[in-house]
Design an enzyme around this catalytic site. Structure first.
Site, PDB file in Angstrom:
ATOM      1  N   GLY A  32       3.508  -5.323  -0.658  1.00  0.00           N
ATOM      2  CA  GLY A  32       3.898  -6.090  -1.832  1.00  0.00           C
ATOM      3  C   GLY A  32       5.249  -6.748  -1.698  1.00  0.00           C
TER       4      GLY A  32
ATOM      5  N   ASP B 208      -3.107  -7.638   1.389  1.00  0.00           N
ATOM      6  CA  ASP B 208      -3.339  -8.423   0.179  1.00  0.00           C
ATOM      7  C   ASP B 208      -2.078  -9.208  -0.169  1.00  0.00           C
ATOM      8  OD1 ASP B 208      -1.893  -6.116  -0.539  1.00  0.00           O
ATOM      9  OD2 ASP B 208      -2.782  -6.047  -2.545  1.00  0.00           O
TER      10      ASP B 208
ATOM     11  N   GLU C 165      -1.424  -2.035   5.692  1.00  0.00           N
ATOM     12  CA  GLU C 165      -2.462  -1.547   4.782  1.00  0.00           C
ATOM     13  C   GLU C 165      -3.653  -0.881   5.465  1.00  0.00           C
ATOM     14  OE1 GLU C 165       0.036  -4.424   2.602  1.00  0.00           O
ATOM     15  OE2 GLU C 165      -0.921  -4.429   4.574  1.00  0.00           O
TER      16      GLU C 165
ATOM     17  N   GLY D  42       3.849  -1.869  -3.097  1.00  0.00           N
ATOM     18  CA  GLY D  42       3.452  -1.414  -4.422  1.00  0.00           C
ATOM     19  C   GLY D  42       3.617   0.089  -4.565  1.00  0.00           C
TER      20      GLY D  42
END
Length: 329
Positions: free
Chosen positions: A114, A145, A137, A66
């Site tokens: 992502g 995520d 992360e 992301g």
């Protein structure tokens, strides 16, 4: 005119989506999520489209994740734009996982965060000699995520726990071994792949190189629900790789480590990907308000001093009540 951030093309029986921000390693934006979701919805009921292919522009990466700078700015300002982005992104992850037509993802180059969410939930996942897959992360005060908890909790043995707590990048063979990819093909065969998909032809996959990760020490050291106990076992294991893993984990956000391990263990018991994504959204919204995300992105992406000052600074200081509240929503 500016280039579109996602190229949407039809070629014979193939619907082809190309992430088109090569200078940013195709980092994912809200606009890109909207374009991809709209194309998938349109092709879902189009009988002329037999297969969908998702690739990234340029030789360096499929998708580096992301837009971390935007999330950092959002967190600093105390806004919630990132939560709305995650809602749409996670919805797209779920759409990809249940798409009714063959959806092939070309995981060439760097595939992080992502990018894993866009590719590893697809029905056909292809890696190349340039593939480097990672969920890093915990190094920026966040958690795996985009369905990462679902994927990593289902990796063989404790491979997923190792990848989640260290953020280690792996190549093609280990990506297949960890269940993040299915097939191997040299990067120069992409035109051949596109031709075969467009014409509805067949393709022979190549033999991947040998996997490198050693499950012997990984499965032994990463068992259980206590990060501190895992680090202790790694540090005292005779394998140099295990000792290196202990040192690497020691550089990560203590809060992120505790949340991530619990997220993986919880996701292993959840009924489906959507349930895992719902849990991840609660955690993401909570972590947006904690100091470690802002500090982690500052240290790794903004100032690049690689010296984050985590709050709290040790695993022993992480509040069980805080973690419980994050999972309770």
């Amino acid at each position: 005119m500016n280039e579109p951030t996602v190229l949407v093309e039809r070629r014979g029986r193939l619907g082809h989506l190309t992430l088109n921000r090569p200078a940013a390693l195709n980092a994912l934006t809200a606009e890109m999520v909207t374009i991809i979701a709209a194309a998938l919805e349109q092709w879902r009921s189009d009988d002329g489209v037999g297969t969908v292919l998702l690739t990234g522009a340029g030789p360096r990466g499929f998708c580096a994740g992301g837009d971390i700078r935007a999330i950092h700015a959002d967190a600093v300002a105390g806004r919630s734009d990132s939560v709305r982005f995650w809602e749409e992104e996670y919805r797209l992850n779920a759409t990809i996982s249940s798409y009714p037509k063959p959806l092939l993802t070309w995981m060439d180059g760097l595939v992080m965060g992502g990018g894993i969410g866009l590719s590893a939930h697809a029905s056909i996942r292809v890696v190349t000699e340039r593939s480097r897959l990672a969920m890093p992360e915990v190094g920026i005060g966040f958690h795996p995520d985009v369905g990462g908890s679902w994927l990593l909790s289902r990796a063989p043995g404790e491979l997923g726990t190792h990848l989640a707590l260290t953020g280690t990048a792996i190549g093609a063979a280990d990506g297949i071994a960890a269940g993040l990819a299915d097939h191997y093909l040299p990067s120069d065969r992409l035109p051949e792949l596109i031709e075969a998909l467009a014409e509805g032809g067949s393709l022979t996959w190549a033999e991947p190189p040998a996997a490198e990760l050693d499950r012997a020490w990984i499965d032994e050291c990463y068992a259980g629900d206590d990060v501190a106990a895992i680090v202790e076992r790694l540090a005292h294991h005779p394998s140099p790789a295990a000792q290196a893993a202990a040192k690497e984990i020691g550089t990560k956000s203590p809060t992120s480590l505790v949340v991530t391990l619990r997220s993986l263990r919880t996701a292993a018991r959840l009924p489906d990907l959507r349930a895992a994504l719902d849990q991840e959204l609660r955690l993401s919204a909570a972590m947006l308000r904690l100091p470690d995300l802002v500090e982690g992105v500052r240290a790794q992406i903004i100032d690049k001093d690689r010296r984050p000052r985590w709050q709290p600074a040790s695993l022993a200081e992480v509040s069980p009540a805080l973690v419980d509240a994050m999972f309770a929503g």
